[in-house]
Design an enzyme around this catalytic site. Sequence first.
Site, short mmCIF file in Angstrom:
data_model
loop_
_atom_site.label_atom_id
_atom_site.label_comp_id
_atom_site.label_asym_id
_atom_site.label_seq_id
_atom_site.Cartn_x
_atom_site.Cartn_y
_atom_site.Cartn_z
N LYS A 9 41.44 30.52 38.60
CA LYS A 9 41.77 31.78 37.93
C LYS A 9 42.87 31.52 36.91
CE LYS A 9 43.14 36.59 38.78
NZ LYS A 9 43.45 37.63 39.78
N SER A 51 40.86 41.96 39.93
CA SER A 51 41.04 41.29 38.65
C SER A 51 40.45 39.89 38.58
CB SER A 51 42.53 41.22 38.33
OG SER A 51 43.20 40.42 39.29
N SER A 59 42.28 42.29 44.53
CA SER A 59 41.69 41.54 43.42
C SER A 59 40.93 40.28 43.80
CB SER A 59 42.78 41.17 42.40
OG SER A 59 43.18 42.32 41.70
#
Length: 485
Positions: free
Chosen positions: A76, A152, A176
């Site tokens: 990420k 997210s 998330s």
Amino acid sequence: MINASLKELSLALAAKKVSSVELSSLFLDRIERLNPTLNAFVTVDREKSLQMARDADARIAAGTAGPLTGIPIAQKDIFCAEGWLSTCGSKMLANFVSPYDATVIRKMHAEAGLVSLGKTNMDEFAMGSSNETSFFGSVRNPWDTQRVPGGSSGGSAAAVAARLAPAATGTDTGGSIRQPAALCNLTGLKPTYGVVSRYGMIAFASSLDQGGPMAASAEDCALLLNTMVGFDERDSTSLERPVEDYARDLDKPLDGLRIGLPKEFFGEGCDAEVMAAVRAAIAEYEKLGATCVEISLPNSHLSVPAYYVIAPAEASSNLSRFDGVRYGYRAPEYGNLDDMYMKTRAQGFGAEVKRRILIGAYVLSHGYYDAYYLQAQRIRRLIANDFVEAFKHCDVIMSPTSPSTAFKLGEKAADPVQMYLSDIYTIAVNLAGLPGMSIPCGFVGGLPVGLQLIGNYFAENRLLNVAHRYQQATDWHQRRPGGIE
């Protein structure tokens, strides 16, 4: 090899059936072919990845490899990685090349020997539930490219679901990791707060943020989590605890397991078909030897309003460092220093980030601090106490992960409150600092449904065991999206 588990890939590498270079090339080719459709990755550096793979092959040949050495994964883009663009999904950091590694990245690269395939797309500064706030454009859900992957960590979720990577890192501030896992048919784990170092993880809300693994199965998550955990003196909230082997207890039977079902999470507000899939999963657990007890989390209805005071307050402080002076975006034209600050931040941040900075500055301001921020912190304590009381009567808590399946791109973009309610079942876990998981438990209209598992503090081993036994009895987690090739 594309659909192989981390354990299978590890055995293949150890037996010299495939090299890390060959394996990494396979996934890099797949990224090159499918990423234009999904927009899951924002940065791919083929030569960097292949050099890491060559180094891993050398470790394997020398007999100094760890269990996951040579396996490629996605990172990420909230984790700083030396020499890589580290953007956090924002124009503010669109050209920022990190001069150092986050602790999670260092542990994975230098210690475990994993290969990073690239950095995945995400909601800007992790603020979003649909991966539509990224400066680099929306990520598309591999199960239906007209729908969101969740956020997210939507880029990581889409990448693993489409098998652009066998596993990925994510972060979870209010859901998330778990919410994208649910919407993309993955297993995702948010560990207990403080178990995974936040050093080098670009901060959103420091008392809530926590990194964790995303993969197809609980076993894969356990293996990846083993490479992420450990005390870090550079993170003041890191917990000094004995390092566990999270794959150790996966096969333990579930006889006598007490499942807590919060009455507040099984009422109105959830899609009926999603709830039916969740209840069917709980019935499967009863067949595996578990018993269900009704519990209450009486303050859980306050978790969303409390979160949207605390998280923006912390974000307004954390994001004050992005001012155009030392690094990141700077407005091309300005009159004086104050003008530079204003124009840089106005141009560098997206609308959702600016909204949360404004909310945060407001609730921390003189005259409103007691009414909003302190009150939210009191509610947070009540929510944590509710969980402490609940775990006197059960071993694990179960609920839906998300109130619906993946919604269409743009469907909630104009209604922030509806977007915020996407995390109605997950936020309380972050406020309490507990570990939480989402595992696949069915489909509605061809779209995945996630079951949320919540454990007591430091009960990651138990959660992974509970998830793994369910996955041995079902095949939801093995199903892959079609039509994206």
